[in-house]
Design a protein around this motif. Sequence first.
Motif, short mmCIF file in Angstrom:
data_model
loop_
_atom_site.label_atom_id
_atom_site.label_comp_id
_atom_site.label_asym_id
_atom_site.label_seq_id
_atom_site.Cartn_x
_atom_site.Cartn_y
_atom_site.Cartn_z
N SER A 122 0.82 -1.22 0.00
CA SER A 122 0.00 0.00 0.00
C SER A 122 0.86 1.27 0.00
N LYS A 123 2.12 1.14 0.38
CA LYS A 123 3.03 2.29 0.41
C LYS A 123 3.78 2.48 -0.90
N ASN A 157 -9.95 0.31 2.76
CA ASN A 157 -9.67 1.47 3.61
C ASN A 157 -8.34 2.17 3.30
N TYR A 158 -7.38 1.45 2.74
CA TYR A 158 -6.05 2.03 2.61
C TYR A 158 -5.51 2.03 1.17
N CYS A 304 -8.44 3.67 19.85
CA CYS A 304 -8.68 3.92 18.43
C CYS A 304 -8.94 5.41 18.20
N GLN A 305 -8.76 5.81 16.99
CA GLN A 305 -9.04 7.18 16.58
C GLN A 305 -9.74 7.14 15.24
N THR A 306 -10.99 7.52 15.22
CA THR A 306 -11.80 7.44 14.02
C THR A 306 -11.50 8.63 13.11
N VAL A 307 -11.39 8.36 11.83
CA VAL A 307 -11.05 9.40 10.87
C VAL A 307 -12.24 10.32 10.62
N CYS A 308 -13.41 9.73 10.38
CA CYS A 308 -14.61 10.54 10.08
C CYS A 308 -15.75 10.08 10.98
N VAL A 322 -8.52 6.05 3.59
CA VAL A 322 -7.87 6.91 4.58
C VAL A 322 -6.91 7.91 3.91
N PRO A 323 -6.06 7.50 2.95
CA PRO A 323 -5.22 8.52 2.29
C PRO A 323 -6.01 9.60 1.56
N GLU A 324 -7.16 9.25 1.01
CA GLU A 324 -7.99 10.25 0.33
C GLU A 324 -8.64 11.20 1.32
N ILE A 325 -9.03 10.68 2.50
CA ILE A 325 -9.63 11.55 3.51
C ILE A 325 -8.58 12.52 4.08
#
Length: 445
Positions: A122-123, A157-158, A304-308, A322-325
């Motif tokens: 993914s990287k 997600n990624y 945890c930490q929710t993005v949206c 997640v990268p798009e958000i």
Amino acid sequence: MTDASDAGERSTSPSLDESDPELHYEEDEEESENQAREDSDTSSILSDDSVYPVYEHAASDKNDAAELTFYQCCISNNAMLLKQKLYSGVTRQEVMELDINGRNGLLVACFKGFVDIVTSLSKCRYVDINHQDNDGNTALMIAAQAGHITIVNYLLNYYPGLELEMRDFRGLTALMKAAVQGRNECVAALLLAGADLAAVDPVKGKTAREWAALTGRFETIVRIRTLLERPCAEQFSKKYLPEWPALPMLVAETLGSSRTKRLTNKIRSTFTINFPHDPEPDGVMDHMVRMTTCLASPFVGTACQTVCPDSPPEVGKQRLSVPEILKEYKPDPDAKSMASASSCNGQLMTPSRVLIPYQPSSTLVKIMSIPLRLRRNTIYPAGIPKIELTKSPGQSPPKEKKIKPDKNKLELPKWRYKELKEEKKKALEEAGKPKKSKGKSKRKK
């Protein structure tokens, strides 16, 4: 006994009598020898290596792992060496290396369930998440069909730019493939990511739910029905309250009941046998699961930490990765131009096929087809004619093919007692005498 001892015994007994007890062997020896010959001839045809060919690269005998290519690191699940190659830098040609089936390292890792390889790739900016192999399968299709739910969630997600509604050469989407195989968790993840449940394939015109019913995946149908009853996961938003709505009403009923009713309920619950069953919707267990997984739970709030948090997952709603958000994704402009130039051992990939989407017949077409239906009924007024089946006359059994002896192979020795046994059979058949049973021959021994 050795062959020399056998030869000595034959030389000491040149003439054998028919009453010799060594003549009474079981008749299945010749059949077993013939069967062994046939099995030896056909065993290689039905072997696994002839039915399922292996297209992967053979492992090298050298212990130097640094000679592995980018693709070989992926198919061998060598995550450490892959991270080293990504850190040192790789070219687009190395990442786009394909095998004979048109699959890159990501597709093979999704097929085999290599989670570490998928997370490491993914990287890499050169990885094409929507790349299709020779059959039109993408990484998401392969992971969903194989049932690797961890990889499916990570892809959703990624991996930015992932297309959910891509189809293979038969017109099936990732949701249809997961439904056909009965992968319930993958079906739920795809639906909550925004997969189209109403999409149909162009060949048979069936949706994912109809494919699940056709293949007998009833648990998948129940899972889809449950998701449609509660399409939004509201516990993953800040507006969700962890209090159980039915609790105040149940407390009021318990406090307002009389002592006799309480005693009756206690006796009834004591002598009632409870069988295991699924948790009831909006029941205690359902509320406990939703409360412990919501954003207000202590575990989720601290670990945890929710993005949206203001946009919970919902059936049919497209979600960004997640990268798009976080606005960390930059599309590669050279990705489309290099996709056509990807090759396998110098051979260009086969062009993708275009399937016409399924369209149900209109009312005008149905009306125009009525005269054809009436004409069929006039040709066969009583319906489809019946076909009578008759047995064919008896045929003579096929003649057995004689196997020609091979001069380069050793032949089995012909024993004297077997020759006398065959002569005895022929003499009995010519005389018309009944054949002796095996039990009597064993008793004579």
